[in-house]
Design a protein around this motif. Structure first.
Motif, PDB file in Angstrom:
ATOM      1  N   PRO A 170     129.462  82.334  67.924  1.00 51.32           N
ATOM      2  CA  PRO A 170     129.040  83.015  66.698  1.00 51.32           C
ATOM      3  C   PRO A 170     130.219  83.133  65.735  1.00 51.32           C
ATOM      4  O   PRO A 170     131.370  83.252  66.163  1.00 51.32           O
ATOM      5  CB  PRO A 170     128.600  84.394  67.184  1.00 51.32           C
ATOM      6  CG  PRO A 170     128.277  84.203  68.634  1.00 51.32           C
ATOM      7  CD  PRO A 170     129.231  83.147  69.116  1.00 51.32           C
ATOM      8  N   GLU A 181     123.200  84.074  65.096  1.00 55.01           N
ATOM      9  CA  GLU A 181     123.265  85.069  66.167  1.00 55.01           C
ATOM     10  C   GLU A 181     123.350  86.501  65.637  1.00 55.01           C
ATOM     11  O   GLU A 181     123.179  87.453  66.385  1.00 55.01           O
ATOM     12  CB  GLU A 181     124.491  84.811  67.062  1.00 55.01           C
ATOM     13  CG  GLU A 181     124.452  83.481  67.775  1.00 55.01           C
ATOM     14  CD  GLU A 181     125.059  82.330  66.970  1.00 55.01           C
ATOM     15  OE1 GLU A 181     125.158  81.236  67.543  1.00 55.01           O
ATOM     16  OE2 GLU A 181     125.436  82.521  65.791  1.00 55.01           O
ATOM     17  N   PHE A 182     123.596  86.642  64.323  1.00 56.09           N
ATOM     18  CA  PHE A 182     123.759  87.964  63.728  1.00 56.09           C
ATOM     19  C   PHE A 182     122.531  88.353  62.922  1.00 56.09           C
ATOM     20  O   PHE A 182     121.989  87.554  62.163  1.00 56.09           O
ATOM     21  CB  PHE A 182     124.984  87.994  62.799  1.00 56.09           C
ATOM     22  CG  PHE A 182     126.279  87.855  63.533  1.00 56.09           C
ATOM     23  CD1 PHE A 182     126.887  88.960  64.108  1.00 56.09           C
ATOM     24  CD2 PHE A 182     126.891  86.621  63.645  1.00 56.09           C
ATOM     25  CE1 PHE A 182     128.084  88.832  64.783  1.00 56.09           C
ATOM     26  CE2 PHE A 182     128.092  86.476  64.318  1.00 56.09           C
ATOM     27  CZ  PHE A 182     128.690  87.582  64.896  1.00 56.09           C
ATOM     28  N   LEU A 219     125.130  91.650  66.428  1.00 58.87           N
ATOM     29  CA  LEU A 219     125.085  90.441  67.248  1.00 58.87           C
ATOM     30  C   LEU A 219     123.904  90.579  68.201  1.00 58.87           C
ATOM     31  O   LEU A 219     123.890  91.447  69.069  1.00 58.87           O
ATOM     32  CB  LEU A 219     126.384  90.262  68.010  1.00 58.87           C
ATOM     33  CG  LEU A 219     126.499  89.043  68.897  1.00 58.87           C
ATOM     34  CD1 LEU A 219     126.379  87.751  68.079  1.00 58.87           C
ATOM     35  CD2 LEU A 219     127.834  89.049  69.649  1.00 58.87           C
TER      36      LEU A 219
END
Length: 143
Positions: free
Chosen positions: A25, A112-113, A141
């Motif tokens: 990420p 991913e966030f 996250l």
């Protein structure tokens, strides 16, 4: 950047490849000095050169998202307020280019966030002596 068109192209190629090929990420805060004109629809943005859309445009070569655009898409009522306040853009003001309001400063995050909030602090940054806003965001996250 003052490297000329070829230098800009090399810089974009390398940066875009790094973002595209990342294995973890990532969050990137950047003074883009672009776009020339930001519109509410990303496809309508105007760019300074042919390289910028590869990093920031709708067909960018990586999967990072502009957290401000994503936040506005998540909260349509806020997007309507922004459009009423600045019908021709920009989505926020982070710099004034010879009196023209621009959003040059942005945060990009990988998928991913989750974006929970974004703030642009131009007045505070100007008071501190900067000519660009401080941009902050609240990201989570996701597992």
């Amino acid at each position: 950047m003052t490297w000329g068109d070829a230098g800009k192209g090399r810089q974009v190629d390398r940066f875009a490849a790094w973002l595209r090929d990342r294995s973890t990420p990532v969050i990137v805060g950047i003074d883009r000095n672009a776009p020339k004109w930001e519109r509410h629809d990303l496809a309508e943005d105007e760019w300074w050169n042919r390289w910028e859309p590869l990093l920031y445009g709708p067909d960018r070569v990586h999967d990072l998202r502009d957290v401000n655009r994503e936040y506005l898409a998540t909260y349509p009522e806020l997007a309507v307020q922004v459009q009423k306040a600045r019908p021709d853009g920009p989505l926020a003001v982070t710099h004034r280019r010879r009196g023209t309001e621009c959003r040059y400063d942005a945060i990009y995050a990988s998928p991913e966030f989750r974006v929970n909030g974004v703030e642009h602090h131009l007045d505070a940054a100007l008071s501190a002596g900067s000519d660009h806003a401080i941009v902050t965001c609240d990201l989570v996250l996701d597992p």
